[in-house]
Design an enzyme around this catalytic site. Structure first.
Site: not given
Ligand SMILES: Cc1ncc(C[n+]2csc(CCOP(=O)(O)OP(=O)(O)O)c2C)c(N)n1
Lengths: 570, 84
Positions: A63, A125-126, A175, A482
């Site tokens: 979803e 349920f749900q 529902k 990042m």
């Molecule tokens: C759902 C979610 N969880 C955690 C984060 C925190 N976060 C931001 S950037 C990042 C790393 C992303 O890694 P990757 O997809 O390998 O991309 P890169 O930065 O290496 O280009 C994380 C964990 C987020 N933005 N969204």
């Protein structure tokens, strides 16, 4: 594109109708063509009614994927995105997608099934109180208690989703309401008044702009939303005032245009940030002073007065005092401003603009780096040039997202689809699906990281099922890049839990989903790889190995002001 | 310092939760609350206090104004306008 999406002949209508049937016929009446969703017990009557409709339903594999796809479909098509889920777990899986649409002001209608009213509130349920769960992240929501209300509620929901400042609207349908028969649907009346500011306020804005010596135009995502792109381009061309853009507004001014200084903020260009810091007037259009754009707020543009155009009155003065607040639909207001400024003496800011144009050239991004490894900035720049004017980048979140923002060239705001406000990983792949369905002739490329792609990798099955000719690039640094970068600079190189070196073989993964794929791991393979990606007719995935230590530059450290940018070595 | 905000809001599922949740999320404590029916709507008076000095009651009024179904908002007991 092979649209194996379920399309059926319209059924013969006979009154009275069930609530479920009314849902479907109202969506048809509203001109909905595409919706995304996933069935389950509490929404089965609607799925049953769907089988007789003209709607094209795309079965996503989660979803969250459905919600992101609907969001991106809305961003590219300019229509309302629609997604559906069952009660409980189906509904809660939509939550991140709803928040994403809320923070980026995307018009979306989410329809959830729920347990029958008789057992509501009894932990059936749900059963989840999804109305309660989503209250902070929707523009509005409905719990429908009678089938007769369905057409009116859906029409109202569409109206609310797209009018004023757009946003997501949730419709929760128990529902029993879906089963209920009715022959007396309630009618509605919606007003379509457009909000335009008083002439005197436009005069004040024009006067402030005329008086400014060092003005900067600060463009936000609201410009695209209100259809004011041309008006803003006209303003920029007529006045010659230097322009900066938020992440969400990239493409509003085409990359490379004369007085366009690029993105401001944490990973913005040095020259955009410095121009803003030195300015004496910020003309802010459809932007909300997000902290990623402003850096430390009290030191943001310290000498500047602010003229703020926004449709949402609560944004004006929320974070920054304004000299002139122009509330209302941005498009007519900017058009009125342009008309005001076009008579009388021309705006004279050429010295100020020349300074920044020269600076922009001097600190332009560098596409070269030493070594044999793939350099993502160079790859992304080449990709956007080769993809041509129909290019759309659907990004995930992380370093690659910032490189896309910095190095790709965009000729229109729809070309850059990104999770700006929420910054949600997992957005890229479903967003690519939504974008490609909204604009089948465009060259849509999902650009994702090895972390982000894993968050909705199941949508490769959706790509394959519907043979959606989406191009997918994974920039794989085998790290949560990042986060690793932040740890390097702000947590003393304590690289806690960012290692993804045991990633699966993404080429094999793609192939297992029925999608052709290939790997690029050296710089001299990049050009041919891009050519192959773009020349392939159907879906294809390019897995690109990059250096785990590459960082995004420049960078404004958290808590610093935008003039204190760090620049790193490559 | 406390302020009292007067709101007329349509009765609907979640209406009160929506209103109170918004006030708290936007950085205000609710010190007191009274309400009474007014036709098909509810007249609500909230006595609120900003969590920090940066929270402006005017901005809170604008935020409440954005709620679908909020018909009148005022912070001086005389309703400001008849926004639909
Ligand atoms: C759902 C979610 N969880 C955690 C984060 C925190 N976060 C931001 S950037 C990042 C790393 C992303 O890694 P990757 O997809 O390998 O991309 P890169 O930065 O290496 O280009 C994380 C964990 C987020 N933005 N969204």
């Amino acid at each position: 594109m092979s649209a194996a999406a379920a399309t059926f002949k319209p059924a013969v209508e006979t009154a009275p109708q069930s609530g479920a049937r009314l849902v479907v016929s109202t969506l048809e009446k509203l001109g909905v063509e595409v919706l995304f969703g996933y069935p389950g017990g509490a929404i089965m009557p609607i799925y049953d009614a769907l089988a007789g409709s003209s709607l094209r339903h795309y079965l996503c594999r989660h979803e969250q994927g459905a919600a992101f796809a609907a969001d991106s479909y809305a961003r590219v098509s300019g229509k309302v995105g629609v997604c559906m889920a069952t009660s409980g777990p189906g509904a809660t899986n939509l939550v991140t997608g709803i928040a994403n649409a809320m923070l980026d002001s995307i018009p979306m209608v989410c329809i959830t099934g729920n347990v029958a009213q008789g057992v509501m509130g009894m932990d059936a349920f749900q059963e989840v109180d999804i109305l309660g769960v989503t209250l902070p992240i929707v523009k509005h929501s409905y719990l429908v208690r009678s089938a007769a209300d369905i057409p009116a509620v859906i029409e109202e929901a569409f109206h609310i989703a797209r009018s004023g400042r757009p946003g997501p609207v949730l419709i929760d349908l128990p529902k029993d309401v879906q089963f209920e028969m009715t022959d007396a649907p309630r009618g509605i009346h919606l007003s379509n008044a457009i909000d335009v500011a008083d002439a005197a306020v436009i005069d004040d804005a024009a006067a402030a702009i005329r008086a400014a010596k060092k003005p900067v135009l600060y463009i936000g995502g609201g410009v695209k939303i209100s259809g004011a792109v041309q008006a803003v381009r006209d303003f920029a061309a007529m006045t010659g005032i230097p322009q900066v853009s938020t992440l969400n507004a990239l493409g509003t001014i085409p990359t490379g245009q004369d007085n366009f200084l690029g993105m401001l903020g944490m990973h913005g260009t040095r020259c955009a940030n410095e121009a803003v810091q030195e300015s004496d007037l910020l003309i802010v259009i459809g932007a909300r002073f997000d902290d990623r754009a402003t850096g430390k707020l009290i030191e943001f543009a310290p000498h500047a007065g602010v003229v703020h155009f926004d449709i949402d009155p609560s944004e004006i003065g929320k974070l920054r005092k304004v000299a002139v607040g122009v509330t209302g639909d941005v498009k007519p207001n900017i058009e009125a401003l342009n008309a005001r400024l076009s008579s009388g003496p021309a705006i004279e800011v050429s010295e100020w603009a020349d300074k920044w144009r020269a600076k922009a050239i001097a600190c332009a991004f560098d596409y070269n780096a030493p070594g044999e490894g793939v350099f993502a900035p160079q790859l992304l720049n080449e990709l956007s040039q080769k993809a041509g004017p129909s290019f759309i980048a659907a990004c995930d979140v992380g370093q690659h997202q910032m490189w896309v923002a910095q190095y790709c060239e965009f000729s229109r705001p729809q070309a850059h689809i990104t999770s700006g406000g929420l910054g949600s990983m997992g957005f890229g792949l479903p967003a690519g699906i939504g974008a490609k369905l909204a604009e089948p002739d465009a060259c849509v490329v999902t650009i994702t990281g090895d972390g982000g792609v894993m968050m909705n990798i199941q949508e490769l099955a959706t790509v394959n099922r519907f043979k959606i000719p989406l191009k997918i690039i994974i920039l794989d640094n085998s790290r949560l890049g990042m986060v690793r970068q932040w740890q390097e600079f702000f947590f003393e190189r304590n690289f806690s839990e960012v290692d993804l070196s045991d990633n699966p073989d993404f080429v094999k993964v793609a192939e297992a989903f029925g999608i052709p794929a290939f790997r690029v791991d050296a710089r001299d393979q990049v050009s041919a790889g891009i050519d192959r990606l773009l020349a392939t007719e159907g879906p294809i995935l390019m897995h690109v190995i990059i250096d785990p230590n590459d960082n995004v530059w420049p960078l404004v450290p958290p808590g610093k002001n935008n003039a204190e940018m760090l620049e790193g070595a490559r | 310092m406390t302020d009292t905000v007067h709101i007329l809001i349509d009765r609907a599922d979640g209406a009160l939760q929506r209103l109170i949740g918004l006030v708290e999320r936007r950085g205000f404590h609710i010190d007191a609350m009274t309400m009474a029916p007014e036709g098909s709507a509810l007249a609500v008076a909230l006595t609120v206090r900003g969590r920090d000095v940066g929270r402006s009651i005017d901005n809170l009024g604008l935020q409440i104004d954005r709620l679908v179904g909020a018909r009148r908002i005022s912070n001086d007991a005389t309703f400001r306008s008849e926004a639909a």
